[in-house]
Structures are given as C-alpha cells and as structure tokens.
Write a protein that holds these residues in place. Structure first.
Motif, PDB file in Angstrom:
ATOM      1  N   UNK A   1       0.809  -1.216   0.000  1.00 45.17           N
ATOM      2  CA  UNK A   1       0.000   0.000   0.000  1.00 45.17           C
ATOM      3  C   UNK A   1       0.845   1.271   0.000  1.00 45.17           C
ATOM      4  N   UNK A   2       0.480   2.207  -0.882  1.00 41.92           N
ATOM      5  CA  UNK A   2       1.125   3.517  -0.956  1.00 41.92           C
ATOM      6  C   UNK A   2       0.062   4.556  -0.604  1.00 41.92           C
ATOM      7  N   UNK A   3       0.204   5.260   0.523  1.00 36.21           N
ATOM      8  CA  UNK A   3      -0.850   6.194   0.946  1.00 36.21           C
ATOM      9  C   UNK A   3      -0.965   7.454   0.096  1.00 36.21           C
ATOM     10  N   UNK A   4       0.050   7.768  -0.717  1.00 35.42           N
ATOM     11  CA  UNK A   4       0.028   8.971  -1.539  1.00 35.42           C
ATOM     12  C   UNK A   4      -0.987   8.807  -2.677  1.00 35.42           C
ATOM     13  N   UNK A   5      -2.052   9.627  -2.723  1.00 34.46           N
ATOM     14  CA  UNK A   5      -3.076   9.472  -3.770  1.00 34.46           C
ATOM     15  C   UNK A   5      -2.547   9.686  -5.185  1.00 34.46           C
ATOM     16  N   UNK A   6      -1.423  10.376  -5.336  1.00 32.22           N
ATOM     17  CA  UNK A   6      -0.837  10.544  -6.666  1.00 32.22           C
ATOM     18  C   UNK A   6      -0.464   9.202  -7.288  1.00 32.22           C
ATOM     19  N   UNK A   7      -0.240   8.193  -6.440  1.00 31.83           N
ATOM     20  CA  UNK A   7       0.154   6.869  -6.936  1.00 31.83           C
ATOM     21  C   UNK A   7      -0.869   5.812  -6.518  1.00 31.83           C
ATOM     22  N   UNK A   8      -2.088   6.271  -6.271  1.00 31.79           N
ATOM     23  CA  UNK A   8      -3.162   5.365  -5.918  1.00 31.79           C
ATOM     24  C   UNK A   8      -3.812   4.762  -7.153  1.00 31.79           C
ATOM     25  N   UNK A   9      -4.956   4.133  -6.950  1.00 29.79           N
ATOM     26  CA  UNK A   9      -5.602   3.405  -8.040  1.00 29.79           C
ATOM     27  C   UNK A   9      -6.250   4.321  -9.069  1.00 29.79           C
ATOM     28  N   UNK A  10      -6.613   5.519  -8.662  1.00 29.76           N
ATOM     29  CA  UNK A  10      -7.272   6.469  -9.568  1.00 29.76           C
ATOM     30  C   UNK A  10      -6.371   7.685  -9.758  1.00 29.76           C
ATOM     31  N   UNK A  11      -5.356   7.521 -10.591  1.00 22.46           N
ATOM     32  CA  UNK A  11      -4.429   8.626 -10.827  1.00 22.46           C
ATOM     33  C   UNK A  11      -3.814   8.490 -12.220  1.00 22.46           C
ATOM     34  N   UNK A  12      -2.979   9.443 -12.572  1.00 29.00           N
ATOM     35  CA  UNK A  12      -2.341   9.440 -13.898  1.00 29.00           C
ATOM     36  C   UNK A  12      -1.254   8.365 -13.979  1.00 29.00           C
ATOM     37  N   UNK A  13      -0.631   8.056 -12.860  1.00 25.65           N
ATOM     38  CA  UNK A  13       0.353   6.988 -12.721  1.00 25.65           C
ATOM     39  C   UNK A  13       1.404   6.946 -13.841  1.00 25.65           C
ATOM     40  N   UNK A  14       1.364   5.932 -14.697  1.00 25.02           N
ATOM     41  CA  UNK A  14       2.406   5.759 -15.709  1.00 25.02           C
ATOM     42  C   UNK A  14       2.342   6.806 -16.808  1.00 25.02           C
ATOM     43  N   UNK A  15       1.320   7.661 -16.783  1.00 26.18           N
ATOM     44  CA  UNK A  15       1.184   8.698 -17.802  1.00 26.18           C
ATOM     45  C   UNK A  15       1.578  10.084 -17.340  1.00 26.18           C
ATOM     46  N   UNK A  16       2.173  10.200 -16.160  1.00 25.08           N
ATOM     47  CA  UNK A  16       2.564  11.519 -15.665  1.00 25.08           C
ATOM     48  C   UNK A  16       3.468  12.243 -16.667  1.00 25.08           C
TER      49      UNK A  16
END
Length: 328
Positions: free
Chosen positions: A70-85
């Motif tokens: 688990x990563x608490x930072x929402x920037x890397x959560x399930x609903x984020x830009x993630x690999x598309x930053x």
C-alpha cells in the motif's frame, strides 16, 4: 470446504476488516481458495504476517495489484495518472513503484501484476456525475448525452498523449525487469471510470507497441460491463482481437453501475455473465475480486455455477451459445 482449484481470491474482499495479515489470508483459505491476489490495500505490516505463510506453503500468491504494498500517496493510488505523468520525476516514481510490485510478485511466486495504467485527468469528478445521471435518468437522457459528450471531447483530445507516456513507461519497466531477471507478466486492467485508460482499443494499441514484452490485458469483467453500459466500448465484441493477449481476469459482476458482486447470484440473472466465460477460460490467472458485502454462501454458490458452466464449455469444445450483451 470445497477446494476452488486454480482459482485465486483477492484480498479486496476482507482487507478492510483485518489488521493482521495472517488472519485475513486464513479467512480466505476457509472459503476453499489455495491462492490469493494481494491487492493494493495490503500494507507492509500485514506482509510481515503473510510472508511466513507463503514460505511454509500454506498459501500461494497468484498475483499482486500495483501499487503494492500500500502507498498512501493518492498521486500513486488506483485512480491517478500513474504511468502517464508528464512530470518526469513523478513518472519515474510510478515506474519505481511498479518495479517494486513486480519484485514482490516474483519473490512470492506470483505470475502477474495487475496494473492501472493511468487516466485522462479531469478538474471535476465527471464519472460520479455521469453515474448519478445514469441512475436517475438513464443513458438516453439529454443530460447524460450532454455530459458524455463533454467527457469524450476531453478524452479524445488528450488520451493519445497519455497512452504514449504509458507505453514509454511500460517499456522502461520491462527493460529494467528483464535486466534483473524478473519473469512476471503485467496485466493492464480494464477500469471502472470512463476517463481512465485503457479502453479495449487503447489496450490493443499499448500491447501492439510493446510486442514481445510481457504486457497484456487484465480483463476485469465487472468494470468492462459498466463501461459497456455507459457506452465507452463493446465489452464482448471488442475482446475478439485481444483474446490472445489476456494475462488474467477479475471475476465479478456489475448490477447497474455497482460492481464486485458475485456472478449469477447477486444479480439473480443465470445467463447474462455467460458472455464473459470465454475470457475467463482463456486467462492465465483467474481471480475473484468481490466486495465485502458478498457472503460466504453467495461466493460458494457463484463459484459452483461458474465452474459448472466452464466445465460444460470444455465438454462442448467452447461452442456454447452465450447471451448477447444488449438489453442489460
């Protein structure tokens, strides 16, 4: 308790009601599952209790769900830009986290990592607005069509750029994994919100661009059903060209736009979910991903029905007639 064989079961079902990882896994074992998928809410503290069970062979790990643990930072959560930053520093952090997930999967003897690639960001929660309109007025209403046009306009304007960033990120992950001897497949999950990537067409674009890499589609049936109902894609017809690229499946059914229900049982529809049996049959990793509201007796009944239907398909050579998706 009936042994569920090669089927795996996600900790999505009970992670929120356990603080001790071994107790969470033990509860899943009592359902008859010998393998689990460790989802993105499993913490490092929970793993301290689970790892001895893995080492003793008390439980097998089919897959882990990025970002893991688990990563608490929402920037890397399930609903984020993630690999598309677009910001390189953030994109590299997303790559590092996916690498970490793959390393854990390899360490635990898993076969795959479930990956949420990214999304087209919106300033407002447009998916929630669409869901409310859909439930209140339906997909054919003027209000829904207007809001849908707003979403698709932005999506079509920006999605290609995010898809290219995702391809670049996955290429880097695969190269790093190969250099470290990590033999884990990455499954791009069909998502639960229409602004999220990938659609089935986008998944095909990504997989084709990375031909030869261990990247395929993770077909989340419940999410795909919801996106079909909203009008994003044809969840059955468009899968024809992706059948050879299935890494794994999340098995659950959607009632309206509410997902993670037991197939056949909670919807009380004994035929609708049959359309997704070919995808489940083809998948290397088959994982039930159910919500906490699903009761053990419903889980058992759902599996009994699904397993019987799959057995009949095998006996008939996979030629069972399945109900078309329309009319839902």
């Amino acid at each position: 308790m009936e042994d569920k064989g090669a089927f795996s079961f996600s900790t999505c079902w009970n992670v929120k009601r356990h603080a001790v990882g071994s107790e969470m896994v033990q509860e899943i074992k009592t359902l008859g599952f010998r393998r689990v998928e460790l989802n993105y809410n499993v913490t490092k503290e929970m793993l301290a209790d689970i790892e001895p069970m893995i080492e003793r062979g008390e439980i097998g790990i089919s897959s882990v769900h990025n970002t893991f643990p688990h990563v608490p930072d929402p920037d890397y959560g399930t609903d984020s830009v993630l690999l598309g930053f677009e910001k390189e520093e953030k994109r590299q952090r997303a790559i590092e986290l996916l690498m970490r997930s793959a390393e854990y999967a390899q360490r635990y003897g898993g076969e795959a990592v479930v990956v949420h690639p990214g999304e087209v960001p919106f300033p407002n929660d447009i998916s929630k607005e669409l869901e409310q309109i859909y439930n209140r007025q339906g997909r054919d209403s003027e209000e829904f069509r207007s809001k849908w046009a707003e979403l698709m306009g932005r999506r079509e304007a920006y999605s290609a750029g995010y898809v290219q960033k995702i391809i670049k990120s996955l290429d880097e992950v695969c190269n790093r994994a190969a250099s470290k001897g990590i033999d884990i497949r990455l499954g791009l999950e069909t998502r639960s919100k229409p602004q999220q990537i990938p659609t089935l067409a986008e998944a095909k674009t990504i997989i084709k661009a990375l031909k030869g890499a261990p990247v395929g589609i993770w077909y989340d049936t419940g999410h795909a059903i919801m996106m079909d109902r909203l009008g994003l894609y044809d969840s059955v017809g468009e899968m024809d060209d992706l059948m050879d690229d299935i890494v794994g499946v999340h098995i659950h059914e959607a009632i309206g736009l509410s997902d993670h229900w037991c197939p056949y049982v909670n919807s009380k529809n004994k035929d609708f979910y049959d359309a997704y049996l070919p995808m489940i049959e083809r998948a290397q990793v088959k994982v039930y991903e159910l919500k906490a509201a699903c009761r053990p007796e419903e889980i058992h009944e759902s599996h009994r029905l699904l397993a019987a239907k799959l057995a009949r398909r095998r006996q008939s050579g996979g030629n069972d007639n399945v109900q078309e998706i329309g009319g839902k």
